[in-house]
Design an enzyme around this catalytic site. Structure first.
Site, PDB file in Angstrom:
ATOM      1  N   ASP A  98     -17.533 -36.572 -21.508  1.00  0.00           N
ATOM      2  CA  ASP A  98     -18.243 -37.672 -22.124  1.00  0.00           C
ATOM      3  C   ASP A  98     -17.725 -38.936 -21.425  1.00  0.00           C
ATOM      4  O   ASP A  98     -16.586 -39.349 -21.656  1.00  0.00           O
ATOM      5  CB  ASP A  98     -17.872 -37.654 -23.621  1.00  0.00           C
ATOM      6  N   LYS A 150     -27.492 -35.263   9.516  1.00  0.00           N
ATOM      7  CA  LYS A 150     -28.518 -34.489  10.221  1.00  0.00           C
ATOM      8  C   LYS A 150     -28.124 -34.336  11.691  1.00  0.00           C
ATOM      9  O   LYS A 150     -27.593 -35.267  12.299  1.00  0.00           O
ATOM     10  CB  LYS A 150     -29.889 -35.183  10.095  1.00  0.00           C
ATOM     11  N   HIS A 191     -27.122 -39.012   3.478  1.00  0.00           N
ATOM     12  CA  HIS A 191     -27.214 -37.660   4.044  1.00  0.00           C
ATOM     13  C   HIS A 191     -27.927 -37.649   5.393  1.00  0.00           C
ATOM     14  O   HIS A 191     -27.782 -36.702   6.157  1.00  0.00           O
ATOM     15  CB  HIS A 191     -27.843 -36.674   3.051  1.00  0.00           C
ATOM     16  N   HIS A 231     -31.205 -44.882   4.619  1.00  0.00           N
ATOM     17  CA  HIS A 231     -31.518 -43.960   5.716  1.00  0.00           C
ATOM     18  C   HIS A 231     -32.105 -44.676   6.945  1.00  0.00           C
ATOM     19  O   HIS A 231     -31.655 -44.466   8.064  1.00  0.00           O
ATOM     20  CB  HIS A 231     -32.511 -42.886   5.259  1.00  0.00           C
ATOM     21  N   GLU A 241     -43.074 -38.705   4.368  1.00  0.00           N
ATOM     22  CA  GLU A 241     -42.957 -37.517   3.519  1.00  0.00           C
ATOM     23  C   GLU A 241     -44.317 -37.187   2.933  1.00  0.00           C
ATOM     24  O   GLU A 241     -45.107 -38.088   2.661  1.00  0.00           O
ATOM     25  CB  GLU A 241     -41.988 -37.784   2.375  1.00  0.00           C
ATOM     26  N   LYS A 290     -44.197 -42.059   0.721  1.00  0.00           N
ATOM     27  CA  LYS A 290     -44.468 -40.788   0.054  1.00  0.00           C
ATOM     28  C   LYS A 290     -45.956 -40.489   0.218  1.00  0.00           C
ATOM     29  O   LYS A 290     -46.765 -41.409   0.371  1.00  0.00           O
ATOM     30  CB  LYS A 290     -44.175 -40.903  -1.444  1.00  0.00           C
ATOM     31  N   LYS A 307     -25.923 -42.022  -3.029  1.00  0.00           N
ATOM     32  CA  LYS A 307     -26.808 -43.166  -3.114  1.00  0.00           C
ATOM     33  C   LYS A 307     -27.656 -43.059  -4.382  1.00  0.00           C
ATOM     34  O   LYS A 307     -27.786 -41.940  -4.886  1.00  0.00           O
ATOM     35  CB  LYS A 307     -27.679 -43.248  -1.866  1.00  0.00           C
ATOM     36  N   ASP A 347     -34.923 -46.956  -1.927  1.00  0.00           N
ATOM     37  CA  ASP A 347     -34.685 -45.509  -1.871  1.00  0.00           C
ATOM     38  C   ASP A 347     -34.457 -45.022  -0.436  1.00  0.00           C
ATOM     39  O   ASP A 347     -33.678 -44.098  -0.214  1.00  0.00           O
ATOM     40  CB  ASP A 347     -35.903 -44.788  -2.490  1.00  0.00           C
TER      41      ASP A 347
HETATM   42  C1  BG6 Z   1     -33.498 -39.190  -0.644  1.00  0.00           C
HETATM   43  C2  BG6 Z   1     -34.546 -39.981  -1.404  1.00  0.00           C
HETATM   44  O1  BG6 Z   1     -32.389 -39.988  -0.370  1.00  0.00           O
HETATM   45  O2  BG6 Z   1     -34.050 -38.733   0.582  1.00  0.00           O
HETATM   46  C3  BG6 Z   1     -35.792 -39.145  -1.626  1.00  0.00           C
HETATM   47  O3  BG6 Z   1     -34.012 -40.392  -2.654  1.00  0.00           O
HETATM   48  C4  BG6 Z   1     -36.275 -38.570  -0.316  1.00  0.00           C
HETATM   49  O4  BG6 Z   1     -36.816 -39.944  -2.223  1.00  0.00           O
HETATM   50  C5  BG6 Z   1     -35.150 -37.863   0.436  1.00  0.00           C
HETATM   51  O5  BG6 Z   1     -37.315 -37.648  -0.603  1.00  0.00           O
HETATM   52  C6  BG6 Z   1     -35.597 -37.434   1.824  1.00  0.00           C
HETATM   53  O6  BG6 Z   1     -34.612 -36.640   2.428  1.00  0.00           O
HETATM   54  P1  BG6 Z   1     -34.981 -35.590   3.541  1.00  0.00           P
HETATM   55  O7  BG6 Z   1     -33.659 -35.068   4.002  1.00  0.00           O
HETATM   56  O8  BG6 Z   1     -35.826 -34.553   2.869  1.00  0.00           O
HETATM   57  O9  BG6 Z   1     -35.727 -36.344   4.590  1.00  0.00           O
END
Ligand code: BG6
Length: 482
Positions: A86, A178, A174, A236, A212, A336, A144, A231
């Protein structure tokens, strides 16, 4: 040899944990990168026993495990524990249980992985300190988004920084895990032929696209207050930009590389006031055929006024004010519900200074991150034939999948390995995150102040018309449009 570690994952039953962290940890285990005694301790409010948690992970993650590896999978499940905590509440029993579980293991590396919303980062770190759980070999990993603007990011950095030293703090992006992103460093700094042309004399512009096809079903609670700029771009896309534009670091080490990246962020020309309308585009996907619009995506909460104002697409014309890049636009774009899932960095060279053949097009280097990692250099070739010379752009291409037979690890595998090894090179330093927000904030402010809503684009298309005009007005076009 990997050190024995206790990896404590806050938000351990959440989406990220199930989709990314646990599969990545399993692969690390399978490849011998976890010490035999290493434990993974998930914390959540969920009231699960160890057995419940193992059952849940088995049910949700096992389909990612190759059939030959099921024995290793069982061993992996044995590493998992769950405790109910908690945060910021009165109930101390979960924290006491965590202390008991960790007691006697102070010499292990301790990693606290916060896969939870940013407002929990400060309180969680305080709880750890209160419970006396922070050892000199502890590290904290922050997922993040790191805040929602510069002041909130600074606050989190101060709160976490009051308990952990900067070298113990691992801020995840992340994208840095890659393969192609790391390959970009190798391509640029382990090959001689690019450097002489990697500047404004030879390069016309750079395009960084992360497109995406997915929408945002079930994510309204988060996405309404985030949007594509927070986002994706703040982290990124700007990370990709820094690696493309940075100067050669003196060494392959954490500070040398991050020093160069931060200089790029600090050199971004601010986009402020009325320029925001000129140099940025924001869009929101609208219903098209079977695909719902953003406002009709199923979500746990109904759409509000914020939902109507949030951008699911953005394109920006950025500029870096330094000797190497002055005058070279860096076009950033993400969205998106675009037609293809495609992430790439496109470096578009200038035309030849003097052309002796008809036709022809400038060279272009494409670094593809997704879907298939690879590098393509588009060069001009002569079309075979006995008549007049006809030019044709042909790709010289390198596909990592075809060139290397080894499995390409997921970004999280690489990053978790680095966390366990204590190597923060591929993580964002405080000054980097803050420099990125410093550039983003005026754009957010101008959008907020504007009475206009994001431009609609039909779901499944490449963004609103203005995104094309952003390049079109200087005679350029997005890579796939030619
Ligand atoms: C995340 C975002 O950090 O990265 C998401 O919050 C996004 O909205 C994602 O879909 C994309 O990651 P990847 O590795 O699939 O390109």
């Amino acid at each position: 040899v990997a050190h024995t570690a206790d990896l404590v994952v806050f938000g351990g039953t959440g989406d990220l944990s199930m989709r990314k962290l646990l599969p990545a940890l399993f692969h690390s285990d399978r490849d011998g990168r976890l010490a035999p005694e290493t434990r993974i301790i998930a914390l959540s409010r969920g009231g699960l026993t160890d057995a419940d948690f193992r059952g849940k992970v088995d049910a949700e993650v096992r389909d990612q495990v190759p059939a030959d590896d099921l024995a290793l999978w069982q061993r992996f499940l044995g590493r998992l524990h769950h405790l109910t905590v908690d945060v910021g509440g009165q109930d101390r029993t979960g924290w006491q249980a965590l202390s008991r579980l960790l007691a006697g293991h102070e010499s292990r590396d301790r990693v606290f992985y916060l896969a939870s919303p940013p407002m929990t980062f400060g309180p969680f770190c305080r709880e750890l300190e209160l419970a006396g759980l922070v050892t000199p070999d502890s590290r904290v990993v922050l997922e993040k988004p790191l805040g929602r603007d510069l002041p909130s990011a600074q606050l989190i950095n101060d709160e976490v920084g009051a308990i952990f030293d900067e070298q113990q703090i691992f801020r995840i992006d992340h994208y840095l895990g890659k393969e192609t992103v790391q390959n970009l460093l190798v391509l640029r700094f382990a090959n001689a032929f690019l450097e002489p042309v990697w500047n404004s004399l030879w390069i016309d512009h750079v395009q960084i696209t992360v497109a995406e096809t997915v929408g945002t079903p079930g994510r309204r609670g988060y996405y309404d207050h985030a949007g594509a700029l927070r986002d994706m771009v703040q982290n990124h896309l700007l990370q990709l930009l820094t690696l493309t534009a940075m100067e050669s670091p003196a060494r392959n080490d954490r500070e040398a590389i991050r020093d160069e990246k931060v200089k790029v962020l600090q050199s971004l020309r601010p986009i402020v006031g009325t320029e925001v309308g000129r140099f940025t585009v924001r869009g929101q996907y609208a219903q098209a055929g079977d695909l719902p619009g953003y406002l009709a995506e199923p979500g746990s909460t109904p759409p509000t006024e914020d939902s109507g104002r949030v951008e699911t697409f953005t394109a920006i014309r950025a500029e870096i004010r330094n000797w190497r890049w002055a005058g070279v636009p860096f076009y950033l774009r993400t969205g998106k519900r675009m037609p293809h899932r495609r992430s790439e960095i496109v470096v578009q060279f200038k035309d030849v200074p003097h052309s002796i053949f008809p036709g022809g097009a400038p060279n272009r280097l494409v670094l593809r991150l997704q879907p298939e990692e690879g590098i393509e250099l588009h060069i001009m070739a002569k079309e075979p034939g006995a008549g007049e010379i006809m030019l044709k752009p042909v790709p010289m291409s390198l596909s990592f999948g075809k060139t290397f037979t080894t499995r390409v690890p997921d970004a999280y595998e690489r990053l978790l390995t680095d966390v366990l090894a204590g190597n923060p090179t591929l993580f964002m330093r405080r000054d980097e995150v803050e420099a990125a927000w410093r550039w983003i904030d005026p754009i957010l402010d101008a959008w907020q102040a504007s009475p206009d809503l994001p431009e609609p684009y039909p779901a499944g298309t490449a963004g609103p018309a203005s995104a094309h005009e952003l390049l079109g007005r200087s005679g350029r076009a997005w890579h796939e449009e030619e």
